[in-house]
Design an enzyme around this catalytic site. Sequence first.
Site, PDB file in Angstrom:
ATOM      1  N   TYR A 197       8.530  52.869 -18.858  1.00  0.00           N
ATOM      2  CA  TYR A 197       9.644  53.443 -19.611  1.00  0.00           C
ATOM      3  C   TYR A 197       9.173  53.989 -20.953  1.00  0.00           C
ATOM      4  O   TYR A 197       9.558  55.092 -21.374  1.00  0.00           O
ATOM      5  CB  TYR A 197      10.702  52.348 -19.813  1.00  0.00           C
TER       6      TYR A 197
ATOM      7  N   THR B 135      17.506  50.856  -6.069  1.00  0.00           N
ATOM      8  CA  THR B 135      17.599  49.413  -5.863  1.00  0.00           C
ATOM      9  C   THR B 135      16.994  48.667  -7.033  1.00  0.00           C
ATOM     10  O   THR B 135      16.085  49.168  -7.710  1.00  0.00           O
ATOM     11  CB  THR B 135      16.903  48.973  -4.562  1.00  0.00           C
ATOM     12  N   HIS B 136      17.520  47.459  -7.269  1.00  0.00           N
ATOM     13  CA  HIS B 136      16.922  46.550  -8.245  1.00  0.00           C
ATOM     14  C   HIS B 136      16.246  45.371  -7.538  1.00  0.00           C
ATOM     15  O   HIS B 136      15.806  44.429  -8.202  1.00  0.00           O
ATOM     16  CB  HIS B 136      17.994  45.996  -9.191  1.00  0.00           C
TER      17      HIS B 136
ATOM     18  N   SER C 184      19.070  45.228 -23.750  1.00  0.00           N
ATOM     19  CA  SER C 184      19.885  46.162 -22.976  1.00  0.00           C
ATOM     20  C   SER C 184      20.659  45.429 -21.876  1.00  0.00           C
ATOM     21  O   SER C 184      21.839  45.713 -21.631  1.00  0.00           O
ATOM     22  CB  SER C 184      18.994  47.243 -22.362  1.00  0.00           C
TER      23      SER C 184
ATOM     24  N   THR D 120      17.295  65.954 -18.586  1.00  0.00           N
ATOM     25  CA  THR D 120      17.269  64.501 -18.372  1.00  0.00           C
ATOM     26  C   THR D 120      16.976  63.733 -19.657  1.00  0.00           C
ATOM     27  O   THR D 120      16.656  62.548 -19.610  1.00  0.00           O
ATOM     28  CB  THR D 120      16.233  64.120 -17.296  1.00  0.00           C
TER      29      THR D 120
ATOM     30  N   LYS E  44      18.335  47.918 -16.017  1.00  0.00           N
ATOM     31  CA  LYS E  44      18.270  48.459 -17.380  1.00  0.00           C
ATOM     32  C   LYS E  44      16.867  48.911 -17.780  1.00  0.00           C
ATOM     33  O   LYS E  44      16.488  48.864 -18.958  1.00  0.00           O
ATOM     34  CB  LYS E  44      18.818  47.452 -18.408  1.00  0.00           C
TER      35      LYS E  44
END
Length: 296
Positions: free
Chosen positions: A194, A108-109, A139, A228, A48
């Site tokens: 982010y 990938t996380h 989130s 995006t 997230k």
Amino acid sequence: MAEQQDYYRREWQLIHGVPIIYAFSQDWERIDNFQARIDDIVIATYPKAGTTWMSEIVDMILHAGDDEQCQRDFIYNKVPMLECWAPNVIPPGTEILEETPSPRVIKTHLPVSLLPKSFWEKKSKVVYVARNAKDLAVSYYHFDRMNQLHPEPGTWAEYLEKYMAGKVGYGSWYDHVNSWWEKRKDHPILYIFYEDMKEDPKREIQKVVEFLGKDLEENVLEKIVKKTSFEVMKDNPLTNYETDSAPFFQTNISPFMRKGIAGDWKNHFTVAQNERFEEDYRRKMAGSPLCFRSEV
């Protein structure tokens, strides 16, 4: 033979001390033995933190914004998830990637400690996206509510305690963001925040373009910024996961793409929760060079 319901709401499985989705944890040797390629591009995030956003950005950069190419498939097929698997229900990401032509873009996380060693050996490029801890907690809570592959999250208050203790999928946010930051010292990693992407997407996308060794015309860059945006991606069936091909997601509970803003934590944290969180945050991030913004 396992059926879809067999994976619903199962508890996390510890892989080398890290809580992993039960379905994903099966036959972990497929992850340990995965063979990277020198031209792989890895998009790594804590869950997230803007994974789908960055996946679409990278795909558009690689295809120079060409509409036909960029709209060729769902984002989860264009950018397969390395560790994803639900035996007899969802094919292993590792197998899909083995059949994917280069250059592969891989999502990938996984924390640094669990990423297959071949990625380090091949010096594959990694784009890491980090999101502030408070918004991410909110989130992730809503994602756990709608994702049936995850255990029941409980109440928001209960979930916040588990999150602070690292007892959620992929473990501690603190360990994740800090270990990936440290890994920059000996591996080609572009570390993106982010909140910076929300503040100035064009500036941050240009960083990705340069990191990938590309050179795009101004009009192409502007197109990628527009295509995006959260609003466009939320309405795009190729990126919003509101399809039958995401059978574990109950989007009637919470949409996969919910708000995509910085500062939503203020609508969830009580004053007492915020004070406790801040105290815990200062203790766990003491000595870390990372500085996050909890609003933009």
